[in-house]
Design a protein around this motif. Sequence first.
Motif, PDB file in Angstrom:
ATOM      1  N   GLU A 113       0.839  -1.200   0.000  1.00 37.29           N
ATOM      2  CA  GLU A 113       0.000   0.000   0.000  1.00 37.29           C
ATOM      3  C   GLU A 113       0.871   1.246   0.000  1.00 37.29           C
ATOM      4  OE1 GLU A 113      -3.532   0.038   2.581  1.00 37.29           O
ATOM      5  OE2 GLU A 113      -2.875  -1.926   3.279  1.00 37.29           O
ATOM      6  N   LEU A 114       0.395   2.277  -0.666  1.00 40.52           N
ATOM      7  CA  LEU A 114       1.128   3.538  -0.752  1.00 40.52           C
ATOM      8  C   LEU A 114       0.204   4.684  -0.360  1.00 40.52           C
ATOM      9  CD1 LEU A 114       3.519   5.299  -1.435  1.00 40.52           C
ATOM     10  CD2 LEU A 114       3.035   4.971  -3.862  1.00 40.52           C
ATOM     11  N   ILE A 115       0.468   5.270   0.798  1.00 40.33           N
ATOM     12  CA  ILE A 115      -0.309   6.396   1.299  1.00 40.33           C
ATOM     13  C   ILE A 115       0.489   7.671   1.068  1.00 40.33           C
ATOM     14  CG2 ILE A 115      -1.392   7.462   3.318  1.00 40.33           C
ATOM     15  CD1 ILE A 115      -1.613   4.651   4.522  1.00 40.33           C
ATOM     16  N   VAL A 116      -0.092   8.626   0.372  1.00 38.77           N
ATOM     17  CA  VAL A 116       0.584   9.902   0.151  1.00 38.77           C
ATOM     18  C   VAL A 116       0.205  10.862   1.278  1.00 38.77           C
ATOM     19  CG1 VAL A 116       0.818   9.679  -2.346  1.00 38.77           C
ATOM     20  CG2 VAL A 116      -1.278  10.660  -1.406  1.00 38.77           C
ATOM     21  N   LEU A 117       1.195  11.546   1.797  1.00 41.10           N
ATOM     22  CA  LEU A 117       0.985  12.544   2.842  1.00 41.10           C
ATOM     23  C   LEU A 117       1.101  13.919   2.191  1.00 41.10           C
ATOM     24  CD1 LEU A 117       0.600  13.385   5.779  1.00 41.10           C
ATOM     25  CD2 LEU A 117       3.042  12.974   6.166  1.00 41.10           C
ATOM     26  N   VAL A 118      -0.023  14.612   2.086  1.00 43.07           N
ATOM     27  CA  VAL A 118      -0.067  15.911   1.421  1.00 43.07           C
ATOM     28  C   VAL A 118       0.046  16.991   2.481  1.00 43.07           C
ATOM     29  CG1 VAL A 118      -1.416  17.429  -0.069  1.00 43.07           C
ATOM     30  CG2 VAL A 118      -1.484  14.947  -0.416  1.00 43.07           C
ATOM     31  N   GLU A 119       1.107  17.797   2.403  1.00 43.53           N
ATOM     32  CA  GLU A 119       1.372  18.768   3.467  1.00 43.53           C
ATOM     33  C   GLU A 119       2.073  20.030   2.973  1.00 43.53           C
ATOM     34  OE1 GLU A 119       3.772  16.746   6.408  1.00 43.53           O
ATOM     35  OE2 GLU A 119       4.770  15.540   4.880  1.00 43.53           O
ATOM     36  N   THR A 120       1.892  20.313   1.676  1.00 44.69           N
ATOM     37  CA  THR A 120       2.424  21.559   1.113  1.00 44.69           C
ATOM     38  C   THR A 120       1.365  22.176   0.206  1.00 44.69           C
ATOM     39  OG1 THR A 120       3.341  20.496  -0.867  1.00 44.69           O
ATOM     40  CG2 THR A 120       4.779  20.615   1.083  1.00 44.69           C
ATOM     41  N   ALA A 121       1.516  23.474  -0.061  1.00 47.59           N
ATOM     42  CA  ALA A 121       0.596  24.142  -0.976  1.00 47.59           C
ATOM     43  C   ALA A 121       0.670  23.516  -2.358  1.00 47.59           C
ATOM     44  CB  ALA A 121       0.921  25.635  -1.037  1.00 47.59           C
ATOM     45  N   ALA A 122       1.882  23.162  -2.792  1.00 47.27           N
ATOM     46  CA  ALA A 122       2.035  22.522  -4.106  1.00 47.27           C
ATOM     47  C   ALA A 122       1.304  21.188  -4.150  1.00 47.27           C
ATOM     48  CB  ALA A 122       3.518  22.329  -4.420  1.00 47.27           C
ATOM     49  N   GLY A 123       1.367  20.431  -3.052  1.00 43.42           N
ATOM     50  CA  GLY A 123       0.669  19.158  -3.003  1.00 43.42           C
ATOM     51  C   GLY A 123      -0.838  19.316  -3.104  1.00 43.42           C
ATOM     52  N   ILE A 124      -1.370  20.330  -2.410  1.00 40.69           N
ATOM     53  CA  ILE A 124      -2.805  20.588  -2.461  1.00 40.69           C
ATOM     54  C   ILE A 124      -3.235  20.970  -3.877  1.00 40.69           C
ATOM     55  CG2 ILE A 124      -4.635  22.140  -1.665  1.00 40.69           C
ATOM     56  CD1 ILE A 124      -3.834  20.096   0.421  1.00 40.69           C
TER      57      ILE A 124
END
Length: 282
Positions: A113-124
Amino acid sequence: MIYRSLMFTPGTNKERLLKSVSSEADALLWDLEDAVHPDEKAAARAVIQEALDELEDKPAKPIFLRVNQYGTEWYAEDVKLARHENVNGIMLPKAESARQVEETWEGMGANGELIVLVETAAGIVRLEDIFSNPNVSGVAFGAIDYAVDADLTLTEAGLEAIYARSRIVTYAKAAGVEGIYDTVFADIHNTESLQKRAVSARALGFNGQMAVHPKQIETIHEVYSPSREDIDWAVKVLHHAEHEEKGAGVFMLDDKMVDRPIIEKAKQIYQAAERYQLIIGG
């Protein structure tokens, strides 16, 4: 998979890592990133390797590695460690592109499984690109790093991050990503505020939350599990839809209209209750 709770444990302490396997958390996050000083990265990786080797059998509780950020000097070796037979997958911090996801997937052996952690403005902003990779199985929101990146002031109400949270949920649902996890709550002794924050995130569509301490698990599970009242309602709706009102597009139940969206919501609640073993399916 969908987990109500994913609990962090620093990768520098083998005893705590092994102890975490017996915790009440649904899944474990063995941390190689924020909880580890840059001078201890290699040592932490070795400690996690030892802990994984000491597990006689693959534990029923899933183990994820939060690796270091894509592009750092530690990233590649962290990802390789996820190929260990006792590791279920990776949490990729500061995820910002489908390319990062693809290289991580290949590095971990194209398995798990691969969970992405979105925590930057670029990621959003780039969520559509991130979720275009079919290997993403879950997404988590990192509010603390996001607040630093976007120069936000985090408050107890959490209004400053509603846009980011709603965007994550919307794009994840559109891409068919099931596990959607809210950020950690840093004040481990403030159960009341944790409960309020979890209720708010659940209302926005999150179905689980990351934790930093075992004492947070009970509260998180209470919020992200369907209540007894909700389960009873779902069972009643589904029974009437299947037996009493079979074939009816719309019917009345307890003086309230029940149509297809209501039935689908009842199915969601029932499936969650089965997933968390709150009822026995049948």
